[in-house]
Design an enzyme around this catalytic site. Structure first.
Site, PDB file in Angstrom:
ATOM      1  N   ALA A  45       4.007  -7.714  11.439  1.00  0.00           N
ATOM      2  CA  ALA A  45       2.773  -8.079  12.134  1.00  0.00           C
ATOM      3  C   ALA A  45       2.931  -8.087  13.654  1.00  0.00           C
ATOM      4  O   ALA A  45       2.133  -7.452  14.364  1.00  0.00           O
ATOM      5  CB  ALA A  45       2.263  -9.423  11.609  1.00  0.00           C
ATOM      6  N   GLN A 195      11.705  -3.548   2.581  1.00  0.00           N
ATOM      7  CA  GLN A 195      11.980  -4.017   3.941  1.00  0.00           C
ATOM      8  C   GLN A 195      13.191  -4.946   3.967  1.00  0.00           C
ATOM      9  O   GLN A 195      13.871  -5.050   4.984  1.00  0.00           O
ATOM     10  CB  GLN A 195      10.744  -4.740   4.507  1.00  0.00           C
ATOM     11  N   ASP A 236       1.493 -12.710   8.158  1.00  0.00           N
ATOM     12  CA  ASP A 236       0.624 -11.699   8.748  1.00  0.00           C
ATOM     13  C   ASP A 236      -0.686 -12.298   9.241  1.00  0.00           C
ATOM     14  O   ASP A 236      -1.336 -11.761  10.127  1.00  0.00           O
ATOM     15  CB  ASP A 236       0.356 -10.577   7.746  1.00  0.00           C
ATOM     16  N   LYS A 247       3.839 -10.773   3.126  1.00  0.00           N
ATOM     17  CA  LYS A 247       4.253  -9.702   2.216  1.00  0.00           C
ATOM     18  C   LYS A 247       4.165 -10.144   0.751  1.00  0.00           C
ATOM     19  O   LYS A 247       4.536 -11.265   0.408  1.00  0.00           O
ATOM     20  CB  LYS A 247       5.695  -9.323   2.563  1.00  0.00           C
TER      21      LYS A 247
END
Lengths: 342, 342
Positions: A45, A195, A236, A247
């Site tokens: 973000a 990620q 986010d 996420k």
């Protein structure tokens, strides 16, 4: 996320290729920049916000000099960038900051030309990126003492790659490690786009912070064995009541923490807090392509036509969050609204 | 899991290659059979038991005819097969059943030769495999009414591929679907080896049962949205108090179900219940190779040297289990011990 050496391109470390290759890309045009955000060349973000801020400046190098035409070009670029990804609020904050910088320059300098407007966008972008790094360092300072010694679970990537440096949740982990807390970081791989395994594990190995990689479905078993003492994640978007979108999989981590009596922290800059939304139910959740779930390491590992669910984010309700770590301090979710007004 | 057409080889559908390729392998020697179990060419607790039962028969075709030498060869093969995988009890049950069949033949037929001993092993293996299918069908009959209409979450593969047919948890889903219950099956992909995306999704698509594939970290978010009405899984070993070991991630599903007030069922044949163990803490949990977690679809997607945790199973405590579905009926976890004695 930086400007190229000549100052005319947005320079990004391509996060889709890590940790196998370290490839930097330089982007100068609207579609490639928008595409880089959509396809996660840049992600996280805060980093998306930085990319949008620099991106609008870089694009402005090709805008007309006439202020009205410049504004029209800016507005068109802003609309395109705002349509790349819906969930993280930092993207919209960065775009609105640039819009505000443009309006301020036009209001304060009636004779401003294209060069002056570009200068205003460049200064605002630089301020945005410098603020982001400073906020991360301040989050680290405020949050380090929240983390006990022992096993710390994190999800997704919230490190230097997700910000302009240091990181949010991973920044707090870095600061705690630097202050001497003996941590072992358990890294959720974070399907579907990994990620955790590709980026967080890479950052932790680089920094020499002890860590272990695990599949997302393993943390519960480690908690049951007493191996995890706290969890910390990024966000986010956080709403006025303290609900936090992050996420996909974050909510499951929070439920597991609740079940095991383990503290669950969210670390995010204050700009992630969207006071315009009352609760997490109002946060738009991006649904991404089925192929991300059907494929592994680029290869099909499911029936080619199997229906798929692929929400990219979930919402953790305030009652599952122990504390929200910001550059202003650490707050209970219910304290955010008062803090915003004070 | 079957005998080859000539009855002299163990014939397996290679589950590591599904759903991309349907490759059958025929195995006649000890190391290839043991390796097939270790590397998951055949997997699923009941199917491993069937493979061991047929495997010991196939191997016996090369055993000496002298009963003492035959017995020694059997014992050596049994030790090797017992050392392939530690968690699922069905493997050990099948081996002990074969050992018992051998002992019985030797006791009842003092003049028995190699042919007679082989015949005893073949009959026992056939009985084991036929029982397994019958138990699955009976589990389906008993368990179908446990499943409400709506979203049903399952984890790993517990279908025809994991058994000698129909399946345990997936067999209950099949039976519920066949009886007219309107189900939509949510399939956890089941990292690291993707038994959900590769095998369960393939079986459901083949049968025309509505399903959606999801990453393991997504089920929590779907539960929060009200899309999941029940979860059902298999088991590799159930202890006297009703704790159940199953594929890693099962415990997290059970915690999520508890948090959302959703029923959580375990379906397994009675042979999966190990009354010799008081609780799940005594179940040996297999830890598998780091490469399974570092790699995706065969490709490295993490730092090559990152430390990894890779427990293949976890234990769900009895208090999180709504009901255990067996061929004898559906029981609360606390009822197993009395049922075993009754």
């Amino acid at each position: 996320v930086q400007l190229s050496a000549d100052g005319r391109a947005l320079r990004l470390l391509d996060q889709t290729r890590l940790p196998i290759e370290e490839v930097w890309v330089e982007l100068r045009e609207l579609e490639p920049i928008a595409h880089a955000i959509e396809t996660l060349t840049v992600r996280g973000a805060p980093a998306i916000g930085c990319a949008a801020a620099y991106g609008l400046y870089v694009l402005s190098l090709a805008f007309p000099d006439d202020p009205e035409a410049f504004q029209a070009a800016f507005d068109a670029a802003a609309v395109r960038l705002a349509n790349t990804r819906p969930t993280a609020v930092n993207l919209f904050v960065a775009i609105e900051q640039q819009r505000g910088a443009l309006a301020k320059a036009r209001a304060q300098q009636p004779a401003v030309d294209g060069a002056g407007l570009r200068q205003a966008l460049r200064e605002e972008a630089t301020r945005h990126v410098e603020d982001d790094l400073r906020f991360c360092l301040e989050m680290g300072a405020h949050g380090a003492s929240c983390l006990p010694a022992g096993g710390i679970l994190t999800h997704c990537n919230t490190g230097a790659l997700a910000t302009s440096g240091h990181g949010t949740a991973l920044g707090v982990i870095r600061s705690a490690h630097a202050s001497g807390t003996e941590l072992h970081v358990f890294v959720d791989e974070t399907r579907p786009l990994l990620q955790g395994s590709r980026l967080t594990a890479w950052e932790l190995m680089h920094d020499g912070i002890p860590c272990s990689l695990l599949c997302d479905n393993m943390a519960g078993a480690l908690m049951a064995r007493g191996e995890i003492q706290a969890a910390i994640v990024g966000a986010d978007r956080i709403t006025a009541n303290g609900d936090a979108a992050n996420k996909i999989g974050t909510y499951t981590v929070a439920v597991l923490c609740k079940h095991h009596g383990i503290p669950f922290y969210v670390a995010a800059p204050w700009t992630t807090i969207d006071m315009s939304l009352a609760s997490g139910a109002a946060i738009p959740i991006e649904e991404r392509k089925p192929e991300e779930v059907r494929r592994h390491g680029g290869n099909l590992r499911a029936p080619a036509d199997v229906p798929v669910r692929n929400p990219a984010f979930d919402v953790t309700p305030a009652e599952l969050i122990t504390g929200i770590i910001t550059e202003r301090g650490v707050f209970a979710p219910g304290e955010l609204a008062a803090q915003a007004q004070g």
